[in-house]
Write a protein that holds these residues in place. Structure first.
Motif, short mmCIF file in Angstrom:
data_model
loop_
_atom_site.label_atom_id
_atom_site.label_comp_id
_atom_site.label_asym_id
_atom_site.label_seq_id
_atom_site.Cartn_x
_atom_site.Cartn_y
_atom_site.Cartn_z
N UNK A 54 84.07 -44.67 -4.60
CA UNK A 54 84.73 -45.98 -4.65
C UNK A 54 86.05 -45.95 -3.90
N UNK A 55 86.83 -44.89 -4.08
CA UNK A 55 88.13 -44.78 -3.42
C UNK A 55 87.98 -44.65 -1.91
N UNK A 56 87.02 -43.82 -1.47
CA UNK A 56 86.80 -43.64 -0.03
C UNK A 56 86.37 -44.95 0.61
N UNK A 57 85.45 -45.65 -0.02
CA UNK A 57 84.98 -46.92 0.53
C UNK A 57 86.12 -47.93 0.62
N UNK A 58 86.95 -47.99 -0.39
CA UNK A 58 88.06 -48.93 -0.41
C UNK A 58 89.04 -48.67 0.74
N UNK A 59 89.32 -47.39 1.02
CA UNK A 59 90.28 -47.05 2.06
C UNK A 59 89.68 -47.12 3.46
N UNK A 60 88.39 -46.74 3.60
CA UNK A 60 87.79 -46.62 4.93
C UNK A 60 87.17 -47.90 5.45
N UNK A 61 86.65 -48.74 4.58
CA UNK A 61 85.90 -49.91 5.04
C UNK A 61 86.69 -50.87 5.93
N UNK A 62 88.03 -51.04 5.74
CA UNK A 62 88.75 -51.92 6.68
C UNK A 62 88.74 -51.42 8.12
N UNK A 63 88.46 -50.13 8.34
CA UNK A 63 88.42 -49.58 9.70
C UNK A 63 87.06 -49.74 10.35
N UNK A 64 86.06 -50.16 9.57
CA UNK A 64 84.69 -50.28 10.08
C UNK A 64 84.47 -51.70 10.60
N UNK A 65 83.86 -51.82 11.78
CA UNK A 65 83.67 -53.12 12.41
C UNK A 65 82.19 -53.38 12.69
N UNK A 66 81.88 -54.64 12.91
CA UNK A 66 80.52 -55.08 13.23
C UNK A 66 80.49 -55.49 14.70
N UNK A 67 79.62 -54.89 15.48
CA UNK A 67 79.54 -55.14 16.92
C UNK A 67 78.28 -55.93 17.24
N UNK A 68 78.43 -57.06 17.90
CA UNK A 68 77.28 -57.85 18.36
C UNK A 68 77.39 -58.04 19.86
N UNK A 69 76.25 -58.05 20.53
CA UNK A 69 76.24 -58.15 21.99
C UNK A 69 75.28 -59.24 22.44
N UNK A 70 75.57 -59.79 23.60
CA UNK A 70 74.68 -60.77 24.22
C UNK A 70 74.47 -60.38 25.68
N UNK A 71 73.41 -60.90 26.24
CA UNK A 71 73.11 -60.64 27.65
C UNK A 71 72.74 -61.95 28.32
#
Length: 368
Positions: A54-71
């Motif tokens: 729980x602690x790791x997720x709370x601290x690390x998740x703000x650094x994780x991003x969602x990448x979407x691409x188009x062509x």
């Protein structure tokens, strides 16, 4: 003996009906008592492992991003109209507060436009500043990034061992910021990169890695980055308990080069080598040198390229069979050995020329 129970209507009820009524009364009293108690902090009842996750997720998740691409695609061959269509999606993580994001190369390959979403839902357009298909890594830069981006502390993948706890955070199937946990199930694996090269020293984990998770961080129990989730092994395309991550020590070496130069800088000899397909077609053992570039180390050392005979037939020059006593059977072997060196290093090339083996000392130079 028959058990009986007098209900509120003063009617005698025999067992088991009586037992059911008594049980219902007791259960109702228990629920009322529990509801009356004040709510307690769940973490006070959590196990040490649960609290760690729980602690790791709370601290690390703000650094994780969602990448979407188009062509971009033409609507039809007879029109100049261009249609922007979704190409794919994946995960990434903030590498530097200035807006640099690391993800997998296959997440952004062939994309014309990239969007990065932060945990709070804010979206930013991103540009590609460097990629390494042979390592399945890419670096993006957010245009007009926000202040105070969260980054991840870097660990040491050499300290991992089978059985150590790991956590993966990603966006599987577009579901944002999802946590899965598991252990390191094997080390030193090999997987194929988008370029066809082999990525060696890969981490294998049973933490679920589904489509959309790739490019995201693999963390240890200290919350440190130990790998970049990059692939799954599954006939169906969904997690089957075998996932792979590029070790963070490889990421440490590659990402700074992608930021500075846009690609991996590797030392060169100054030769053009025959393709693996051509080599297999003619059953040649080793890697034939097609051409030697004038003024570069291979030419200065006397390495010879292929030539054509009077009738147009190909005459082989040097065929590289080993470098520093490590066998060279194909391009992957060659580049893997070269990646161990830096410009200025001297290597001993063992080659076969006219059925005679010879050793040539070559001082490597920097690729341009």
């Amino acid at each position: 003996m028959t058990l009986s129970y007098w209900n509120r209507s003063r009617r005698k009820v025999s067992w088991p009906a009586a037992g059911a009524l008594i049980l219902a009364s007791l259960l109702s009293t228990f629920v009322d008592n529990v509801a009356a108690e004040p709510t307690k902090d769940y973490l006070s009842f959590a196990t040490e492992d649960e609290a760690n996750s729980t602690e790791i997720f709370s601290k690390a998740s703000p650094a994780v991003v969602y990448v979407t691409t188009t062509t971009l695609r033409r609507r039809n061959p007879f029109s100049f109209d261009v249609l922007e269509i979704p190409r794919g999606s994946g995960t990434g993580f903030v590498w530097h507060e200035s807006g640099l994001v690391v993800t997998n190369y296959h997440v952004i390959a062939d994309a014309n436009r990239m969007q990065v979403s932060l945990q709070d839902g804010k979206e930013f357009t991103a540009e590609l500043i460097g990629s390494a298909p042979e390592k399945d890594l890419a670096v993006l830069r957010l245009l007009d990034p926000p202040d105070e981006l969260v980054t991840l502390p870097l660990g040491d993948s050499t300290e991992l061992s089978v059985g150590r706890k790991v956590l993966a955070i990603g966006n599987p199937f577009g579901l944002d910021t999802t946590l899965t946990t598991g252990v390191v199930s094997a080390l030193g694996r090999e997987i194929k990169a988008p370029s066809g090269r082999r990525i060696r020293g890969v981490i294998q984990t049973d933490a679920a890695i589904n489509p959309g998770n790739t490019g995201g961080p693999l963390l240890n129990s200290l919350g440190q980055l130990v790998g970049v989730n990059t692939a799954i092994y599954s006939p169906s395309g969904a997690s089957a308990g075998i996932g792979f991550a590029i070790p963070v020590n490889t990421v440490r070496e590659v990402v700074p080069q992608l930021i500075s130069y846009g690609r991996i800088l590797r030392p060169i000899m100054g030769v053009e080598l025959a393709s693996d397909r051509w080599r297999r077609r003619y059953g040649i053992k080793g890697l034939p040198v097609v051409r030697v570039f004038p003024g570069l180390p291979a030419a200065k050392a006397g390495l010879r390229g292929a030539s054509r005979g009077p009738r147009g037939d190909i005459r082989l020059g040097d065929v590289i069979v080993a470098i520093d006593e490590e066998k060279v059977r194909n391009h992957d072997d060659y580049f893997t050995i070269m990646e161990k060196h830096k410009p200025g290093d001297a290597v001993t090339v063992t080659s076969r020329l006219n059925d005679e083996e010879r050793n040539i000392r070559i001082v490597l130079t920097e690729s341009q």
